[in-house]
Design a protein around this motif. Structure first.
Motif, PDB file in Angstrom:
ATOM      1  N   ASP A 171       0.554 -28.185 -42.825  1.00  0.00           N
ATOM      2  CA  ASP A 171       1.262 -27.237 -41.965  1.00  0.00           C
ATOM      3  C   ASP A 171       0.780 -25.816 -42.204  1.00  0.00           C
ATOM      4  OD1 ASP A 171       2.744 -29.231 -40.780  1.00  0.00           O
ATOM      5  OD2 ASP A 171       4.492 -28.951 -42.099  1.00  0.00           O
ATOM      6  N   SER A 172       0.555 -25.482 -43.454  1.00  0.00           N
ATOM      7  CA  SER A 172       0.066 -24.150 -43.798  1.00  0.00           C
ATOM      8  C   SER A 172      -1.324 -23.923 -43.202  1.00  0.00           C
ATOM      9  CB  SER A 172       0.020 -23.990 -45.310  1.00  0.00           C
ATOM     10  OG  SER A 172      -0.591 -22.778 -45.670  1.00  0.00           O
ATOM     11  N   MET A 173      -2.194 -24.913 -43.325  1.00  0.00           N
ATOM     12  CA  MET A 173      -3.544 -24.774 -42.772  1.00  0.00           C
ATOM     13  C   MET A 173      -3.513 -24.692 -41.250  1.00  0.00           C
ATOM     14  SD  MET A 173      -5.466 -24.349 -45.280  1.00  0.00           S
ATOM     15  CE  MET A 173      -7.024 -24.372 -44.447  1.00  0.00           C
ATOM     16  N   LYS A 174      -2.613 -25.421 -40.622  1.00  0.00           N
ATOM     17  CA  LYS A 174      -2.475 -25.367 -39.174  1.00  0.00           C
ATOM     18  C   LYS A 174      -2.134 -23.948 -38.733  1.00  0.00           C
ATOM     19  CE  LYS A 174       0.495 -26.981 -35.525  1.00  0.00           C
ATOM     20  NZ  LYS A 174       1.931 -27.027 -35.433  1.00  0.00           N
ATOM     21  N   ASP A 175      -1.209 -23.315 -39.438  1.00  0.00           N
ATOM     22  CA  ASP A 175      -0.833 -21.941 -39.115  1.00  0.00           C
ATOM     23  C   ASP A 175      -2.018 -20.996 -39.287  1.00  0.00           C
ATOM     24  OD1 ASP A 175       1.720 -22.820 -38.591  1.00  0.00           O
ATOM     25  OD2 ASP A 175       2.516 -22.221 -40.561  1.00  0.00           O
ATOM     26  N   HIS A 176      -2.792 -21.186 -40.346  1.00  0.00           N
ATOM     27  CA  HIS A 176      -3.962 -20.332 -40.570  1.00  0.00           C
ATOM     28  C   HIS A 176      -4.997 -20.505 -39.459  1.00  0.00           C
ATOM     29  CE1 HIS A 176      -2.851 -18.658 -44.409  1.00  0.00           C
ATOM     30  NE2 HIS A 176      -2.609 -19.866 -44.900  1.00  0.00           N
ATOM     31  N   TYR A 177      -5.245 -21.736 -39.057  1.00  0.00           N
ATOM     32  CA  TYR A 177      -6.224 -21.970 -38.001  1.00  0.00           C
ATOM     33  C   TYR A 177      -5.744 -21.436 -36.653  1.00  0.00           C
ATOM     34  CZ  TYR A 177      -9.316 -24.798 -40.890  1.00  0.00           C
ATOM     35  OH  TYR A 177     -10.197 -25.218 -41.847  1.00  0.00           O
ATOM     36  N   GLU A 178      -4.450 -21.535 -36.376  1.00  0.00           N
ATOM     37  CA  GLU A 178      -3.932 -20.977 -35.132  1.00  0.00           C
ATOM     38  C   GLU A 178      -4.075 -19.458 -35.122  1.00  0.00           C
ATOM     39  OE1 GLU A 178       0.062 -22.412 -34.751  1.00  0.00           O
ATOM     40  OE2 GLU A 178      -0.574 -24.376 -34.010  1.00  0.00           O
ATOM     41  N   THR A 179      -3.788 -18.808 -36.242  1.00  0.00           N
ATOM     42  CA  THR A 179      -3.950 -17.355 -36.334  1.00  0.00           C
ATOM     43  C   THR A 179      -5.410 -16.967 -36.183  1.00  0.00           C
ATOM     44  OG1 THR A 179      -2.052 -17.252 -37.832  1.00  0.00           O
ATOM     45  CG2 THR A 179      -3.521 -15.355 -37.811  1.00  0.00           C
ATOM     46  N   LEU A 180      -6.272 -17.691 -36.844  1.00  0.00           N
ATOM     47  CA  LEU A 180      -7.706 -17.423 -36.747  1.00  0.00           C
ATOM     48  C   LEU A 180      -8.201 -17.616 -35.317  1.00  0.00           C
ATOM     49  CD1 LEU A 180     -10.301 -16.755 -38.294  1.00  0.00           C
ATOM     50  CD2 LEU A 180     -10.570 -19.196 -38.703  1.00  0.00           C
ATOM     51  N   GLY A 181      -7.751 -18.675 -34.660  1.00  0.00           N
ATOM     52  CA  GLY A 181      -8.148 -18.925 -33.276  1.00  0.00           C
ATOM     53  C   GLY A 181      -7.650 -17.838 -32.342  1.00  0.00           C
ATOM     54  N   ASP A 182      -6.444 -17.368 -32.562  1.00  0.00           N
ATOM     55  CA  ASP A 182      -5.921 -16.275 -31.733  1.00  0.00           C
ATOM     56  C   ASP A 182      -6.740 -15.007 -31.914  1.00  0.00           C
ATOM     57  OD1 ASP A 182      -3.942 -17.955 -30.803  1.00  0.00           O
ATOM     58  OD2 ASP A 182      -2.392 -17.173 -32.175  1.00  0.00           O
ATOM     59  N   LYS A 183      -7.124 -14.705 -33.156  1.00  0.00           N
ATOM     60  CA  LYS A 183      -7.915 -13.504 -33.421  1.00  0.00           C
ATOM     61  C   LYS A 183      -9.314 -13.615 -32.813  1.00  0.00           C
ATOM     62  CE  LYS A 183      -5.505 -11.977 -37.525  1.00  0.00           C
ATOM     63  NZ  LYS A 183      -5.577 -11.643 -38.947  1.00  0.00           N
ATOM     64  N   ILE A 184      -9.918 -14.782 -32.931  1.00  0.00           N
ATOM     65  CA  ILE A 184     -11.254 -14.982 -32.350  1.00  0.00           C
ATOM     66  C   ILE A 184     -11.177 -14.915 -30.831  1.00  0.00           C
ATOM     67  CG2 ILE A 184     -13.108 -16.670 -32.022  1.00  0.00           C
ATOM     68  CD1 ILE A 184     -12.663 -17.525 -34.925  1.00  0.00           C
ATOM     69  N   GLY A 185     -10.150 -15.557 -30.263  1.00  0.00           N
ATOM     70  CA  GLY A 185      -9.977 -15.518 -28.817  1.00  0.00           C
ATOM     71  C   GLY A 185      -9.739 -14.091 -28.322  1.00  0.00           C
ATOM     72  N   GLY A 186      -8.961 -13.321 -29.064  1.00  0.00           N
ATOM     73  CA  GLY A 186      -8.730 -11.922 -28.685  1.00  0.00           C
ATOM     74  C   GLY A 186      -9.989 -11.094 -28.801  1.00  0.00           C
ATOM     75  N   ALA A 187     -10.808 -11.358 -29.812  1.00  0.00           N
ATOM     76  CA  ALA A 187     -12.053 -10.597 -29.980  1.00  0.00           C
ATOM     77  C   ALA A 187     -13.060 -10.955 -28.902  1.00  0.00           C
ATOM     78  CB  ALA A 187     -12.639 -10.886 -31.358  1.00  0.00           C
ATOM     79  N   LEU A 188     -13.069 -12.188 -28.430  1.00  0.00           N
ATOM     80  CA  LEU A 188     -14.025 -12.595 -27.409  1.00  0.00           C
ATOM     81  C   LEU A 188     -13.671 -12.033 -26.041  1.00  0.00           C
ATOM     82  CD1 LEU A 188     -14.691 -16.307 -28.409  1.00  0.00           C
ATOM     83  CD2 LEU A 188     -16.203 -14.349 -28.726  1.00  0.00           C
ATOM     84  N   THR A 189     -12.375 -11.836 -25.781  1.00  0.00           N
ATOM     85  CA  THR A 189     -11.973 -11.340 -24.472  1.00  0.00           C
ATOM     86  C   THR A 189     -12.046  -9.841 -24.366  1.00  0.00           C
ATOM     87  OG1 THR A 189      -9.652 -11.338 -25.139  1.00  0.00           O
ATOM     88  CG2 THR A 189     -10.473 -13.299 -23.980  1.00  0.00           C
ATOM     89  N   ASP A 190     -12.175  -9.121 -25.501  1.00  0.00           N
ATOM     90  CA  ASP A 190     -12.256  -7.646 -25.456  1.00  0.00           C
ATOM     91  C   ASP A 190     -13.616  -7.178 -25.052  1.00  0.00           C
ATOM     92  OD1 ASP A 190      -9.652  -7.352 -26.113  1.00  0.00           O
ATOM     93  OD2 ASP A 190     -10.004  -6.994 -28.241  1.00  0.00           O
TER      94      ASP A 190
END
Length: 58
Positions: free
Chosen positions: A39-58
């Motif tokens: 569960d902890s790793m899932k949260d980390h990967y979701e946060t990482l994916g959100d940050k990468i997705g936000g960086a790609l759309t900027d």
């Protein structure tokens, strides 16, 4: 009645039962730790994916 008394005081299977209880306890602790870590790793990967997705759309 002597067979019941003999059965009641017989401890030959006690060691196997103790080992089974210890193994069950280890299994429960390990599975709980793995689920919590997952569960902890899932949260980390979701946060990482959100940050990468936000960086790609900027």
């Amino acid at each position: 009645m002597p067979t019941l008394k003999t059965f009641w005081t017989d401890e030959t299977g006690a060691t196997a039962l103790e080992y089974a209880l210890i193994a069950a306890l280890i299994f429960l602790v390990a599975s709980t730790a793995i689920l919590a870590w997952g569960d902890s790793m899932k949260d980390h990967y979701e946060t990482l994916g959100d940050k990468i997705g936000g960086a790609l759309t900027d």
